[in-house]
Design a protein around this motif. Structure first.
Motif, mmCIF file in Angstrom:
data_model
loop_
_atom_site.group_PDB
_atom_site.id
_atom_site.type_symbol
_atom_site.label_atom_id
_atom_site.label_comp_id
_atom_site.label_asym_id
_atom_site.label_seq_id
_atom_site.Cartn_x
_atom_site.Cartn_y
_atom_site.Cartn_z
ATOM 1 N N ILE A 25 -13.003 -0.957 -1.824
ATOM 2 C CA ILE A 25 -11.653 -0.470 -2.107
ATOM 3 C C ILE A 25 -10.988 -0.162 -0.767
ATOM 4 C CG2 ILE A 25 -10.297 1.289 -3.280
ATOM 5 C CD1 ILE A 25 -12.722 1.734 -5.137
ATOM 6 N N LEU A 26 -9.838 -0.728 -0.525
ATOM 7 C CA LEU A 26 -9.184 -0.568 0.775
ATOM 8 C C LEU A 26 -8.716 0.868 0.989
ATOM 9 C CD1 LEU A 26 -7.066 -3.843 0.995
ATOM 10 C CD2 LEU A 26 -9.159 -3.298 2.246
ATOM 11 N N HIS A 27 -8.829 1.308 2.248
ATOM 12 C CA HIS A 27 -8.424 2.659 2.630
ATOM 13 C C HIS A 27 -6.907 2.815 2.472
ATOM 14 C CE1 HIS A 27 -7.902 6.254 5.110
ATOM 15 N NE2 HIS A 27 -9.233 6.441 5.037
ATOM 16 N N PRO A 28 -6.430 3.992 2.048
ATOM 17 C CA PRO A 28 -4.979 4.213 1.891
ATOM 18 C C PRO A 28 -4.171 3.920 3.156
ATOM 19 C CG PRO A 28 -6.201 5.991 0.856
ATOM 20 C CD PRO A 28 -7.202 5.141 1.559
ATOM 21 N N GLU A 29 -4.749 4.177 4.335
ATOM 22 C CA GLU A 29 -4.028 3.886 5.577
ATOM 23 C C GLU A 29 -3.799 2.389 5.760
ATOM 24 O OE1 GLU A 29 -5.657 5.528 9.115
ATOM 25 O OE2 GLU A 29 -5.726 7.590 8.332
ATOM 26 N N VAL A 30 -4.804 1.587 5.387
ATOM 27 C CA VAL A 30 -4.669 0.133 5.474
ATOM 28 C C VAL A 30 -3.545 -0.334 4.555
ATOM 29 C CG1 VAL A 30 -5.797 -2.086 5.032
ATOM 30 C CG2 VAL A 30 -7.079 -0.223 6.110
ATOM 31 N N LEU A 31 -3.531 0.190 3.341
ATOM 32 C CA LEU A 31 -2.485 -0.181 2.385
ATOM 33 C C LEU A 31 -1.109 0.224 2.903
ATOM 34 C CD1 LEU A 31 -4.280 0.844 -0.934
ATOM 35 C CD2 LEU A 31 -4.041 -1.455 0.018
ATOM 36 N N ALA A 32 -1.031 1.416 3.492
ATOM 37 C CA ALA A 32 0.255 1.896 4.016
ATOM 38 C C ALA A 32 0.737 1.026 5.174
ATOM 39 C CB ALA A 32 0.114 3.355 4.464
ATOM 40 N N ASN A 33 -0.199 0.533 6.001
ATOM 41 C CA ASN A 33 0.177 -0.322 7.131
ATOM 42 C C ASN A 33 0.811 -1.637 6.681
ATOM 43 O OD1 ASN A 33 -0.746 1.520 9.035
ATOM 44 N ND2 ASN A 33 -2.806 0.630 9.108
ATOM 45 N N PHE A 34 0.460 -2.062 5.452
ATOM 46 C CA PHE A 34 1.037 -3.293 4.911
ATOM 47 C C PHE A 34 2.092 -2.997 3.844
ATOM 48 C CE2 PHE A 34 -2.913 -4.772 6.796
ATOM 49 C CZ PHE A 34 -2.543 -5.980 7.366
ATOM 50 N N ASP A 35 2.514 -1.733 3.788
ATOM 51 C CA ASP A 35 3.581 -1.326 2.878
ATOM 52 C C ASP A 35 3.215 -1.595 1.415
ATOM 53 O OD1 ASP A 35 5.965 -0.095 2.424
ATOM 54 O OD2 ASP A 35 7.191 -1.891 2.670
ATOM 55 N N ILE A 36 1.967 -1.270 1.061
ATOM 56 C CA ILE A 36 1.487 -1.431 -0.313
ATOM 57 C C ILE A 36 1.213 -0.035 -0.884
ATOM 58 C CG2 ILE A 36 -0.339 -2.396 -1.781
ATOM 59 C CD1 ILE A 36 -0.722 -4.564 0.367
ATOM 60 N N THR A 37 1.695 0.231 -2.081
ATOM 61 C CA THR A 37 1.559 1.579 -2.680
ATOM 62 C C THR A 37 0.528 1.640 -3.792
ATOM 63 O OG1 THR A 37 3.385 1.074 -4.178
ATOM 64 C CG2 THR A 37 3.946 2.182 -2.114
#
Length: 561
Positions: A535-547
């Motif tokens: 499961i991808l880390h929330p910071e990684v998701l935020a870096n790609f603008d994914i919520t």
């Protein structure tokens, strides 16, 4: 491949016969060109014909019809005459850092009609677009020689000091004023070629009259009209060879309208390094073996005399002496660089459809590479599982593979692009995940869940390879929804292993920082890591603008081949 538009009536008149559309399509095919479209405008039929990109001599109706007539053995290749120089062009050192080369020629006692005038202009446009690369490498200026006086000077001046009346304009302007005015016209794309230079190139005559501001516009004073009798042609360029090709092409195509047919007059070019004259309209001779050329062309039933005849039909006048064929390559065939080009013309004139098909005398049979066969099988399995395939860029930014994935050192293993033009394409990807995450970010409004996959190559630095890097075929699977979907990608892993008939695999907890703590795993095959999932880390998701939460699986398929 450039396309030219020619009037059907004019073309047929020059060919000396009429064709049905099917007949003309066949004629074009036999010659190695293609009739792309037939358009009727104002009750006039126009042919749009695709021309090979390196056949600059076919970019006007004069060159096309002449080449077809030679191909049909109706006429012979004309001999071009270059008369002695009267005019002179002086190239000043100031142009060296702007546009260093200039060549010129004169067409005397020229007879313009409305048709050949339009063709004359269109050929210049086609040469600008193709070999001239939208005027960035080569630009052409044509002038009424009777309105100007040599010797001519090609020099570079500060923009404010260049003042003249541009072509078809009503008043005198300096260069900055012209640029401001032309930003709203078809000339806008060409302004950037010299706009940032401290000095602009300009051609003047002995009285200081400006002929042109290359590569932007000519002066109105020396413009060509239907009444023009003597034409001064100047070609400025960043590449001397291309400038000569363009000048040869214009002279060869339109010298047929001079009173002394197929003749032109040279211009003496004076430079610091020495003087020379242009155009030369040179003919070079290549001596080739007829047997060798036929063998490489796949043709077995031709004599040397027949080979010479075929080449002569392709605008390459040839003679033979035994097996040796002397091929004369004139100023219209700058595309012939090597013997293989001559062999290609033999095949065209002979007719590709007339070449006998033979099974090669070897026993190897081409097959699909195992890694590609495996990749296609994996694609089929994932598609059946409800996943959608994506195809993303092989290049990405440094941040995409490092800091955005919380792996700062990952960039050390990446192959870097020298002088990248954009920050989006700095390195070759080291994993497929960044591209898929960008796809998710750009498709957030799509119905959930998003189930995506990609099977493609990544590139990693490798000291063991001659190139210093190595390609690996990877697969990346992503699930994005209201829940993390870790069980979904785990199920995909199990499904793939069953499809690959691989039982000796396992997973173990991973400390990879791109994953949520305690929610990442390495995939092992015979105790060797071949990929990871989690499961991808929330910071990684935020870096790609994914919520939304995402789970991924990425494997190296090379281990299954």
């Amino acid at each position: 491949m450039p396309t030219i538009t020619v009037d059907q009536k004019t073309l047929f008149e020059r060919l000396g016969r009429s064709y049905s559309q099917e007949e003309f399509e066949d004629e074009c095919f036999d010659f190695g060109i293609e009739l792309d479209d037939v358009v009727v405008e104002n009750e006039e039929t126009k042919y749009k014909i695709d021309i090979p990109a390196n056949r600059y001599d076919l970019l006007c109706v004069e060159g096309l019809s002449r080449a077809l007539n030679v191909f049909r053995s109706k006429v012979k290749v004309p001999g071009f005459i270059v008369n002695e120089s009267i005019e002179k062009m002086v190239i000043d050192e100031s142009v060296q850092n702007v546009r260093p080369y200039c060549v010129a020629a004169v067409l005397r006692n020229f007879k313009f009609t409305e048709e050949n005038y339009n063709s004359f202009i269109l050929l210049q446009d086609k040469l600008h677009q193709n070999i001239g690369r939208e005027r960035s490498l080569v630009s052409i200026g044509t002038h009424d020689l009777d309105t100007i006086k040599g010797p001519f000077t090609y020099k570079a001046l500060p923009p404010k000091s260049i003042k003249f009346q541009p072509l078809n304009q009503d008043s005198v302007m300096d260069a900055p004023e012209m640029f401001d005015k032309f930003r709203q016209t078809y000339l806008k794309p060409y302004l950037q070629i010299i706009e940032s230079a401290p000095l602009y190139p300009v051609i003047t005559d002995s009285n200081g009259i400006v002929l042109s501001l290359p590569p932007i516009i000519n002066g109105d004073h020396s413009k060509i009209t239907l009444n023009t009798k003597n034409i001064f042609i100047e070609v400025t360029a960043k590449d001397h060879k291309k400038a000569r090709i363009v000048l040869d092409t214009i002279c060869a195509m339109f010298s047929e309208y001079c009173s002394d047919k197929f003749s032109c007059e040279s211009v003496e070019i004076e430079t610091k390094e020495g003087n020379f004259v242009t155009p030369k309209m040179e003919i070079r001779t290549e001596i080739c073996s007829a047997k060798e050329m036929c063998l490489k062309s796949g043709i077995t039933d031709l004599t040397p005399d027949q080979v010479a005849d075929l080449l002569s039909r392709m605008y390459l006048p040839s003679t033979c002496d035994g097996d040796k064929v002397s091929v004369n390559i004139g100023p219209t065939r700058h595309d012939v660089l090597h013997q293989c080009d001559i062999e290609e013309d033999i095949a065209i004139a002979y007719g590709y459809n007339n070449i006998s098909k033979e099974i090669p005398g070897i026993y190897t049979i081409g097959t699909e590479q195992e890694i590609n066969k495996l990749s296609n099988s994996v694609r089929e399995e994932l598609a059946q599982a409800g996943f959608t395939e994506v195809l993303t860029f092989s290049l990405c930014s440094k941040d995409d593979i490092s800091s955005s994935l919380r792996i700062p050192k990952a960039v050390e293993n990446a192959v870097h692009i020298a002088n990248p033009k954009t920050f989006e394409f700095q390195v070759v990807r080291t994993q497929l995940l960044p591209g898929i995450l960008k796809t998710v970010s750009s498709n957030r409004k799509m119905p959930l869940p998003l189930k995506l996959f990609e099977v493609n190559d990544i590139v990693i630095k490798s000291k063991d390879e001659d190139t210093g890097c190595k390609n690996f075929r990877n697969i990346c699977v992503l699930y994005c929804g209201k829940t993390s979907g870790f069980e979904v990608v785990h199920g995909v892993l199990d499904k793939l292993m069953v499809a690959l008939n691989e039982k000796n695999y396992s997973i173990r907890q991973s400390s990879d920082p791109m994953f949520f703590s305690g929610r990442g795993a390495d995939v092992l095959l015979a105790d060797k890591s071949i990929g990871h999932m989690g499961i991808l880390h929330p910071e990684v998701l935020a870096n790609f603008d994914i919520t939304l939460p995402c789970s991924v699986l990425e494997l190296n398929l090379e281990h299954f081949v």
